[in-house]
Design a protein around this motif. Structure first.
Motif, PDB file in Angstrom:
ATOM      1  N   ILE A 113      42.417  43.524  35.588  1.00 13.48           N
ATOM      2  CA  ILE A 113      42.283  42.564  36.683  1.00 13.48           C
ATOM      3  C   ILE A 113      42.658  41.191  36.137  1.00 13.48           C
ATOM      4  O   ILE A 113      42.172  40.773  35.081  1.00 13.48           O
ATOM      5  N   TRP A 114      43.525  40.490  36.867  1.00 12.12           N
ATOM      6  CA  TRP A 114      44.014  39.192  36.398  1.00 12.12           C
ATOM      7  C   TRP A 114      43.674  38.135  37.442  1.00 12.12           C
ATOM      8  O   TRP A 114      44.051  38.267  38.611  1.00 12.12           O
ATOM      9  N   VAL A 115      42.929  37.105  37.012  1.00 16.29           N
ATOM     10  CA  VAL A 115      42.547  35.995  37.879  1.00 16.29           C
ATOM     11  C   VAL A 115      43.191  34.724  37.338  1.00 16.29           C
ATOM     12  O   VAL A 115      43.074  34.419  36.145  1.00 16.29           O
ATOM     13  N   ARG A 142      37.649  35.503  46.299  1.00 19.14           N
ATOM     14  CA  ARG A 142      37.358  34.365  47.161  1.00 19.14           C
ATOM     15  C   ARG A 142      36.494  33.357  46.410  1.00 19.14           C
ATOM     16  O   ARG A 142      35.643  33.724  45.591  1.00 19.14           O
ATOM     17  N   GLU A 143      36.715  32.074  46.713  1.00 16.16           N
ATOM     18  CA  GLU A 143      35.823  31.041  46.213  1.00 16.16           C
ATOM     19  C   GLU A 143      34.488  31.155  46.939  1.00 16.16           C
ATOM     20  O   GLU A 143      34.440  31.451  48.140  1.00 16.16           O
ATOM     21  N   THR A 144      33.391  30.920  46.222  1.00 15.69           N
ATOM     22  CA  THR A 144      32.061  31.043  46.803  1.00 15.69           C
ATOM     23  C   THR A 144      31.436  29.663  47.000  1.00 15.69           C
ATOM     24  O   THR A 144      31.908  28.663  46.453  1.00 15.69           O
ATOM     25  N   SER A 145      30.371  29.613  47.777  1.00 19.82           N
ATOM     26  CA  SER A 145      29.764  28.339  48.153  1.00 19.82           C
ATOM     27  C   SER A 145      29.166  27.595  46.967  1.00 19.82           C
ATOM     28  O   SER A 145      28.954  26.381  47.037  1.00 19.82           O
ATOM     29  N   ASP A 146      28.888  28.295  45.848  1.00 23.83           N
ATOM     30  CA  ASP A 146      28.336  27.637  44.663  1.00 23.83           C
ATOM     31  C   ASP A 146      29.416  27.121  43.718  1.00 23.83           C
ATOM     32  O   ASP A 146      29.118  26.669  42.610  1.00 23.83           O
ATOM     33  N   TYR A 149      33.385  32.199  41.996  1.00 24.46           N
ATOM     34  CA  TYR A 149      34.317  33.115  42.646  1.00 24.46           C
ATOM     35  C   TYR A 149      33.723  34.520  42.671  1.00 24.46           C
ATOM     36  O   TYR A 149      32.957  34.902  41.782  1.00 24.46           O
ATOM     37  N   ILE A 150      34.097  35.285  43.700  1.00 24.76           N
ATOM     38  CA  ILE A 150      33.722  36.691  43.801  1.00 24.76           C
ATOM     39  C   ILE A 150      35.011  37.513  43.797  1.00 24.76           C
ATOM     40  O   ILE A 150      35.958  37.201  44.520  1.00 24.76           O
ATOM     41  N   ILE A 151      35.054  38.542  42.964  1.00 24.48           N
ATOM     42  CA  ILE A 151      36.255  39.350  42.763  1.00 24.48           C
ATOM     43  C   ILE A 151      35.903  40.814  42.996  1.00 24.48           C
ATOM     44  O   ILE A 151      34.834  41.277  42.577  1.00 24.48           O
ATOM     45  N   VAL A 152      36.807  41.556  43.641  1.00 23.90           N
ATOM     46  CA  VAL A 152      36.608  42.992  43.795  1.00 23.90           C
ATOM     47  C   VAL A 152      37.880  43.725  43.401  1.00 23.90           C
ATOM     48  O   VAL A 152      38.996  43.232  43.595  1.00 23.90           O
ATOM     49  N   GLY A 153      37.683  44.886  42.819  1.00 16.69           N
ATOM     50  CA  GLY A 153      38.797  45.740  42.427  1.00 16.69           C
ATOM     51  C   GLY A 153      38.271  47.114  42.066  1.00 16.69           C
ATOM     52  O   GLY A 153      37.267  47.581  42.619  1.00 16.69           O
ATOM     53  N   SER A 154      38.944  47.752  41.124  1.00 17.34           N
ATOM     54  CA  SER A 154      38.556  49.093  40.691  1.00 17.34           C
ATOM     55  C   SER A 154      38.688  49.184  39.181  1.00 17.34           C
ATOM     56  O   SER A 154      39.585  48.578  38.588  1.00 17.34           O
ATOM     57  N   THR A 155      37.793  49.951  38.563  1.00 10.06           N
ATOM     58  CA  THR A 155      37.847  50.183  37.128  1.00 10.06           C
ATOM     59  C   THR A 155      37.835  51.680  36.853  1.00 10.06           C
ATOM     60  O   THR A 155      37.207  52.451  37.586  1.00 10.06           O
ATOM     61  N   TYR A 156      38.542  52.076  35.813  1.00  5.79           N
ATOM     62  CA  TYR A 156      38.657  53.500  35.483  1.00  5.79           C
ATOM     63  C   TYR A 156      37.559  53.875  34.493  1.00  5.79           C
ATOM     64  O   TYR A 156      37.572  53.444  33.340  1.00  5.79           O
ATOM     65  N   ARG A 157      36.592  54.659  34.954  1.00  7.42           N
ATOM     66  CA  ARG A 157      35.460  55.074  34.125  1.00  7.42           C
ATOM     67  C   ARG A 157      35.200  56.561  34.337  1.00  7.42           C
ATOM     68  O   ARG A 157      35.183  57.036  35.474  1.00  7.42           O
ATOM     69  N   ASN A 158      34.985  57.276  33.233  1.00  7.61           N
ATOM     70  CA  ASN A 158      34.644  58.705  33.301  1.00  7.61           C
ATOM     71  C   ASN A 158      35.653  59.489  34.142  1.00  7.61           C
ATOM     72  O   ASN A 158      35.295  60.287  35.002  1.00  7.61           O
ATOM     73  N   TYR A 159      36.930  59.190  33.901  1.00  5.14           N
ATOM     74  CA  TYR A 159      38.038  59.927  34.506  1.00  5.14           C
ATOM     75  C   TYR A 159      38.160  59.726  36.013  1.00  5.14           C
ATOM     76  O   TYR A 159      38.711  60.575  36.714  1.00  5.14           O
ATOM     77  N   LEU A 168      31.980  35.273  39.157  1.00  6.58           N
ATOM     78  CA  LEU A 168      32.434  34.358  38.117  1.00  6.58           C
ATOM     79  C   LEU A 168      31.927  32.954  38.392  1.00  6.58           C
ATOM     80  O   LEU A 168      31.702  32.574  39.548  1.00  6.58           O
ATOM     81  N   ASN A 169      31.788  32.159  37.328  1.00  6.02           N
ATOM     82  CA  ASN A 169      31.512  30.742  37.529  1.00  6.02           C
ATOM     83  C   ASN A 169      32.823  29.992  37.724  1.00  6.02           C
ATOM     84  O   ASN A 169      33.904  30.597  37.774  1.00  6.02           O
ATOM     85  N   SER A 170      32.767  28.678  37.817  1.00  5.30           N
ATOM     86  CA  SER A 170      33.959  27.894  38.136  1.00  5.30           C
ATOM     87  C   SER A 170      35.011  27.941  37.039  1.00  5.30           C
ATOM     88  O   SER A 170      36.180  27.624  37.285  1.00  5.30           O
TER      89      SER A 170
END
Length: 462
Positions: A113-115, A142-146, A149-159, A168-170
């Protein structure tokens, strides 16, 4: 769509889509795609995606800043050092810069994942990569009110791939991360009014019977509720409404399904769902709520080949107001994102073929607004176009209330040749295709009568 006979000729009666203001293509000799678009605070646009035409490696993140007319202000190419980089989402942040979320090495075993956080000119402030070693995907951020940032994706775990959510913070440092306990794909995320987050994705992607999965988290990433929805697949885009959420996607993971809209309340309980089946493969990639409380959806429709950009406008109950199959190349076109412009029109981003894709934008005029009252034509008067015409022309008009419309055809001597009455049950904009192939060349007159309003058009058959 309703079918009626006008002047003895079968035509289709449709709610009309808005007219095109401009279209533009961007790119080089190889594939270039615009995966995300947003109207910026200056009235222009920011577009993010990927390019295989520019940059040092095979596939780079591409960011374009455009003015309101679609002319390029600047472009930036970002290279991770790997092949197959892309950006799946972009957002203008409070400081005037931009947040890009996508992939470094998409689809490879060391994909991450690249931000990327930039300033207002697209210059990099910081970049972060998350994951690596097994192959991970970034889909939305998306940037968050604080200020983070909030990030969503997928990670490869246990096949198997699993939804991965990162807060994330700023500066891009991880505050917390959450990984789903079973096979799934994270596709969209939004912050909710209570400071939590709503995640849209696909549940059970390793099996044939996947489902749409919505997950509500609190501000610390704790689970508030989760829901799955049968006969729908991954939530490619979710929007927060004042009283719940709207989701679009495809009814089948991996293609050959139908575009859908799902409306749920703040607890994820289904209010309604609508599927839109043209008898082809359809998918909704992006949905936005319109100022009147309805929805605009963009995606694709077709078979291999051709595919066309598919744009659908629905009211607040999901009923279709109009659809638009946009043919850019007539071969392999794809709609990725839509946003609402400052004047109420739409900006649509995607790609058109044939062969190598070009990033393609469609900018429309605002939809005609139908006001209440006795004024039958509050925005534009009826018109006929093209005129003169060869074989076919169109009658375009707007109604502010249900009514009957009488349309008559006269020759140059004033003799009435045909007359038909249409009962129109909904207010709105209408486009009536008129087939004049059986008419001789010459001058004719079309008269349209709406209640107490009468309009006559001089038309010329070439």
């Amino acid at each position: 769509m309703r079918i009626c006979s006008i002047l003895g000729i079968w035509v289709s009666l449709l709610m009309a889509h808005p007219q095109i203001r401009w279209t533009k293509s961007y790119g080089g000799d190889d594939d270039d795609v615009g995966c995300a678009i947003q109207t910026t605070s200056d009235g222009g646009f920011i577009v993010a995606g990927y390019t295989y035409s520019f940059g040092p490696t095979w596939g780079n993140v591409w960011l374009l800043k455009l003015d309101s007319g679609g002319d390029t202000v600047w472009t930036k190419v970002y290279d991770s050092g790997k092949d197959f980089d892309d950006a799946k989402s972009v957002e203008q942040t409070k400081d005037g810069g931009y947040l890009l979320v996508g992939n470094a090495g998409l689809g490879t075993t060391d994909g991450e994942i690249w931000v990327i956080k930039t300033d207002a000119n697209g210059d990099t402030i910081w970049t972060r990569r998350y994951g690596g070693g097994q192959g991970d995907f970034g889909h939305c951020g998306r940037e968050t009110s604080d200020g983070g940032y909030i990030i969503v994706g997928s990670t490869y775990r246990n096949y198997e791939y699993r939804i991965w959510v990162l807060k994330l913070n700023s500066a891009g440092d991880t505050i917390w991360s959450k990984i789903a306990p079973h096979a799934s794909a994270g596709l969209s995320v939004r912050e909710t009014s209570d400071g939590g987050y709503i995640i849209g994705g696909a549940y059970n992607t390793s099996m044939s019977e996947d489902k749409l999965w919505l997950i509500k988290l609190n501000s610390d990433g704790g689970l508030v509720w989760e829901r799955t929805y049968d006969d729908l697949s991954g939530g490619r885009c979710i929007e927060v409404l004042s009283d719940g959420f709207i989701v679009t996607g495809s009814t089948m993971w991996g293609g050959f399904g139908d575009m859908y809209l799902l409306r749920v309340d703040p607890q994820g309980n289904e209010i309604w769902r609508k599927t839109y089946d043209r008898g082809e493969e359809e998918c909704g990639r992006c949905v936005r709520q319109t100022p009147d409380g309805g929805y605009i959806v963009v995606g694709y429709s077709g078979r291999i080949p051709p595919y066309l950009i598919y744009i659908l406008r629905a009211d607040n109950s999901g009923d279709t107001l109009w659809t638009w199959l946009y043919e850019g190349s007539g071969d392999w076109d794809d709609g990725w994102a839509v946003d609402i412009c400052n004047d109420g029109g739409y900006i649509i981003s995607g790609a058109i073929g044939p062969g190598d894709w070009d990033l393609h934008l469609i900018r429309t005029y605002p939809e005609p607004k139908v006001e209440s009252g006795d004024n039958m034509f509050p925005i534009t008067k009826p018109k006929v176009f093209p005129n003169p015409f060869g074989e076919k022309t169109n009658i375009y008009f707007q109604l502010s209330q249900p009514t009957s419309v009488k349309i008559s055809l006269y020759n140059s001597l004033g003799e009435r040749l045909r007359e038909r009455i249409l009962s129109l049950s909904k207010p709105g904009a209408y486009l009536i295709p008129f087939d004049g192939r059986n008419l001789r060349s010459g001058v004719y007159f079309l008269r349209a009568e709406f209640a107490s309003t009468r309009v006559t058009f001089k038309i010329i058959k070439r």
